[in-house]
Motif scaffolding. Structure first.
Motif, PDB file in Angstrom:
ATOM      1  N   UNK A 189      -0.401  -6.599  -0.815  1.00 37.53           N
ATOM      2  CA  UNK A 189       0.448  -6.040   0.155  1.00 37.53           C
ATOM      3  C   UNK A 189       1.486  -5.527  -0.430  1.00 37.53           C
ATOM      4  N   UNK A 190       2.299  -5.077   0.198  1.00 37.38           N
ATOM      5  CA  UNK A 190       3.728  -4.683  -0.154  1.00 37.38           C
ATOM      6  C   UNK A 190       4.552  -6.021  -0.358  1.00 37.38           C
ATOM      7  N   UNK A 209     -14.392  -2.993  -7.893  1.00 39.73           N
ATOM      8  CA  UNK A 209     -13.666  -2.292  -6.835  1.00 39.73           C
ATOM      9  C   UNK A 209     -12.817  -3.602  -5.947  1.00 39.73           C
ATOM     10  N   UNK A 210     -11.515  -3.087  -5.986  1.00 44.74           N
ATOM     11  CA  UNK A 210     -10.493  -4.189  -5.338  1.00 44.74           C
ATOM     12  C   UNK A 210     -10.378  -4.208  -3.948  1.00 44.74           C
ATOM     13  N   UNK A 211     -10.694  -5.109  -3.073  1.00 49.07           N
ATOM     14  CA  UNK A 211     -10.831  -5.049  -1.806  1.00 49.07           C
ATOM     15  C   UNK A 211      -9.491  -5.989  -1.202  1.00 49.07           C
ATOM     16  N   UNK A 212      -8.405  -5.560  -0.958  1.00 50.70           N
ATOM     17  CA  UNK A 212      -7.240  -6.325  -0.453  1.00 50.70           C
ATOM     18  C   UNK A 212      -7.492  -7.177   1.022  1.00 50.70           C
ATOM     19  N   UNK A 213      -7.228  -8.315   1.027  1.00 48.35           N
ATOM     20  CA  UNK A 213      -7.331  -9.034   2.288  1.00 48.35           C
ATOM     21  C   UNK A 213      -5.813  -9.215   2.559  1.00 48.35           C
ATOM     22  N   UNK A 214      -5.573  -9.545   3.838  1.00 47.08           N
ATOM     23  CA  UNK A 214      -4.150  -9.593   4.339  1.00 47.08           C
ATOM     24  C   UNK A 214      -3.184  -8.484   3.866  1.00 47.08           C
ATOM     25  N   UNK A 215      -3.827  -7.395   4.056  1.00 47.27           N
ATOM     26  CA  UNK A 215      -2.805  -6.204   3.597  1.00 47.27           C
ATOM     27  C   UNK A 215      -1.511  -6.107   4.303  1.00 47.27           C
ATOM     28  N   UNK A 216      -1.308  -6.665   5.456  1.00 50.31           N
ATOM     29  CA  UNK A 216      -0.210  -6.592   6.353  1.00 50.31           C
ATOM     30  C   UNK A 216       0.479  -7.887   6.221  1.00 50.31           C
ATOM     31  N   UNK A 217       0.281  -8.544   5.247  1.00 54.51           N
ATOM     32  CA  UNK A 217       0.718  -9.841   4.998  1.00 54.51           C
ATOM     33  C   UNK A 217       0.799 -10.905   6.206  1.00 54.51           C
ATOM     34  N   UNK A 218      -0.618 -11.070   6.942  1.00 54.01           N
ATOM     35  CA  UNK A 218      -0.550 -12.003   7.960  1.00 54.01           C
ATOM     36  C   UNK A 218       0.260 -11.637   9.370  1.00 54.01           C
ATOM     37  N   UNK A 277       2.327   2.157   7.898  1.00 52.25           N
ATOM     38  CA  UNK A 277       2.852   2.513   6.765  1.00 52.25           C
ATOM     39  C   UNK A 277       2.512   1.334   5.597  1.00 52.25           C
ATOM     40  N   UNK A 278       2.428   0.201   6.156  1.00 57.19           N
ATOM     41  CA  UNK A 278       1.964  -1.000   5.052  1.00 57.19           C
ATOM     42  C   UNK A 278       0.555  -0.808   4.493  1.00 57.19           C
ATOM     43  N   UNK A 279      -0.405  -0.423   5.454  1.00 49.28           N
ATOM     44  CA  UNK A 279      -1.836  -0.096   4.958  1.00 49.28           C
ATOM     45  C   UNK A 279      -1.835   1.008   4.114  1.00 49.28           C
ATOM     46  N   UNK A 280      -1.149   2.092   4.496  1.00 47.54           N
ATOM     47  CA  UNK A 280      -1.365   3.357   3.650  1.00 47.54           C
ATOM     48  C   UNK A 280      -0.750   3.163   2.444  1.00 47.54           C
ATOM     49  N   UNK A 281       0.280   2.293   2.214  1.00 48.86           N
ATOM     50  CA  UNK A 281       0.465   2.076   1.131  1.00 48.86           C
ATOM     51  C   UNK A 281      -0.284   1.544   0.024  1.00 48.86           C
ATOM     52  N   UNK A 316      10.014   8.441  -0.352  1.00 46.63           N
ATOM     53  CA  UNK A 316       9.727   7.237   0.347  1.00 46.63           C
ATOM     54  C   UNK A 316       8.776   6.291  -0.241  1.00 46.63           C
ATOM     55  N   UNK A 317       7.819   6.575  -1.105  1.00 47.50           N
ATOM     56  CA  UNK A 317       7.186   5.876  -2.154  1.00 47.50           C
ATOM     57  C   UNK A 317       8.098   5.007  -3.035  1.00 47.50           C
ATOM     58  N   UNK A 318       8.919   5.868  -3.464  1.00 47.48           N
ATOM     59  CA  UNK A 318       9.955   5.132  -4.333  1.00 47.48           C
ATOM     60  C   UNK A 318      10.790   4.185  -3.764  1.00 47.48           C
ATOM     61  N   UNK A 319      11.225   4.347  -2.435  1.00 45.07           N
ATOM     62  CA  UNK A 319      11.867   3.290  -1.777  1.00 45.07           C
ATOM     63  C   UNK A 319      10.837   2.012  -1.508  1.00 45.07           C
ATOM     64  N   UNK A 320       9.842   2.338  -1.153  1.00 50.55           N
ATOM     65  CA  UNK A 320       8.892   1.022  -0.841  1.00 50.55           C
ATOM     66  C   UNK A 320       8.546   0.306  -1.887  1.00 50.55           C
ATOM     67  N   UNK A 321       8.428   1.006  -3.253  1.00 47.10           N
ATOM     68  CA  UNK A 321       8.142   0.377  -4.564  1.00 47.10           C
ATOM     69  C   UNK A 321       9.184  -0.358  -4.917  1.00 47.10           C
TER      70      UNK A 321
END
Length: 354
Positions: A189-190, A209-218, A277-281, A316-321
């Motif tokens: 996640x972010x 294939x990568x399948x992230x869990x907890x993409x919203x950090x709990x 936003x968190x999931x979309x990133x 926006x992507x640059x700020x998140x990164x």
């Protein structure tokens, strides 16, 4: 980048088509003190499938087996249209050393139990859930291959394992003609980006294939936690959600709240929610196939699905990164820097095409 649940993606180096968001079923059942009762879980399942979703993630011990039992009930009429993923290795009976772990006995017994609860004669995707540091990799791979040859499992995958072990396993499977791993599930996640050091690059190179869990950090990236949750008194509050687990896990830090602040700012600019936003990133990472979303209510699931429609500006992507960036460490920072490139290329320009 607008997507829908039926904008299907291939899972790793396989021909299996899956939705870009997987429905996590760890919230199906309330045995862990939080989650959805059967009727509410059914609403979550129906909403996801009606939108075109086909990829559902569970595990043999999720909610003490209720997750698989409920899915067995819900999938009776459309089993063939769905990709069901489950996992083995977590301890199924306290005090029984062979009811957990990566070994063959645990694997076969767990799969048989999952088949019964899911009311099916095959599992689409079987994960090794947690690395046990004791079972020889050849035993794991041969057991997985036997299950595939028996038709009880169609594809195999791995979760929560060191990158060097995963790459070793993939090489052995290839050399011996055994079923290859097609997916890797990791926390990502972010807020948790350490998978970018080795795990995600390894997965892209080896066809997982990568399948992230907890993409919203709990739930931290939803913005529902504040800095007052850092206090011991607030940490002890049990409100029937995963709150205590999240707080106890150390996810609430000043660094993480700084990330959440930027997520909220970007969400306000886009007219979206922080969760979207968190999931979309996470979805934008080219190495990611499908984040696993875990909702407790239909409203939460609706909100999560809105992430498929989010598009960011470059700024926006640059700020998140930038706010969530981490150092890659040795040897990655050296290899990615100007000094490392100069050592192998001098001042020449060399472009990789693949």
């Amino acid at each position: 980048m607008s997507l829908t649940l039926d904008s299907y993606r291939l899972l790793g180096r396989s021909g299996l088509r899956v939705s870009p968001l997987a429905l996590g079923a760890a919230t199906f059942g309330t045995e862990w003190g939080w989650g959805a009762e059967q009727d509410e879980a059914r609403k979550l399942f129906d909403l996801y499938v009606e939108r075109g979703g086909n990829f559902i993630d569970t595990a043999t011990t999720y909610t003490d087996g209720s997750s698989e039992r409920l899915l067995g009930e819900f999938t009776r009429d459309n089993r063939e249209s769905l990709v069901l993923a489950t996992k083995y290795t977590t301890l199924r009976r306290p005090g029984d050393p062979n009811s957990g772990g990566s070994h063959r006995k645990s694997m076969f017994a767990s799969v048989e139990a999952s088949l019964r609860r899911l009311r099916t004669d095959y599992i689409d995707l079987l994960y090794l859930h947690v690395w046990d540091f004791t079972t020889p990799v050849e035993e794991i791979l041969r057991g997985m291959d036997d299950l595939v040859r028996q038709g009880k499992v169609l594809y195999v995958a791995i979760s929560n394992a060191p990158a060097w072990q995963v790459s070793r396993m993939q090489a052995i499977a290839d050399l011996r003609g055994w079923s290859p791993l097609v997916a890797l599930q990791i926390e990502y996640s972010l807020i948790e980006r350490t998978g970018e050091r080795d795990l995600i690059p390894m997965a892209r190179e080896l066809g997982l294939g990568v399948l992230p869990y907890s993409p919203l950090a709990g739930g931290v990236l939803t913005g529902k936690y504040g800095r007052d949750d850092l206090t011991a008194a607030n940490a002890a509050v049990d409100d029937g959600t995963r709150r205590r687990v999240t707080v106890a896990g150390g996810a609430l830090t000043e660094r993480n709240f700084a990330v959440v602040d930027v997520v909220k700012e970007v969400a306000a600019e886009l007219g979206r929610t922080p969760a979207q936003v968190g999931l979309a990133w996470t979805l934008r990472n080219p190495g990611v196939t499908a984040p696993v979303i875990g909702a407790r209510t239909p409203a939460q699931l609706e909100d999560n699905l809105g992430a498929l429609e989010v598009d960011f500006t470059a700024a926006q992507l640059a700020r998140l990164d930038e706010v969530s960036a981490l150092t890659l460490g040795i040897p990655h920072d050296l290899l990615a820097g100007d000094f490392g490139r100069t050592l192998t290329r001098g001042d020449m320009s060399i472009e990789a095409r693949r």
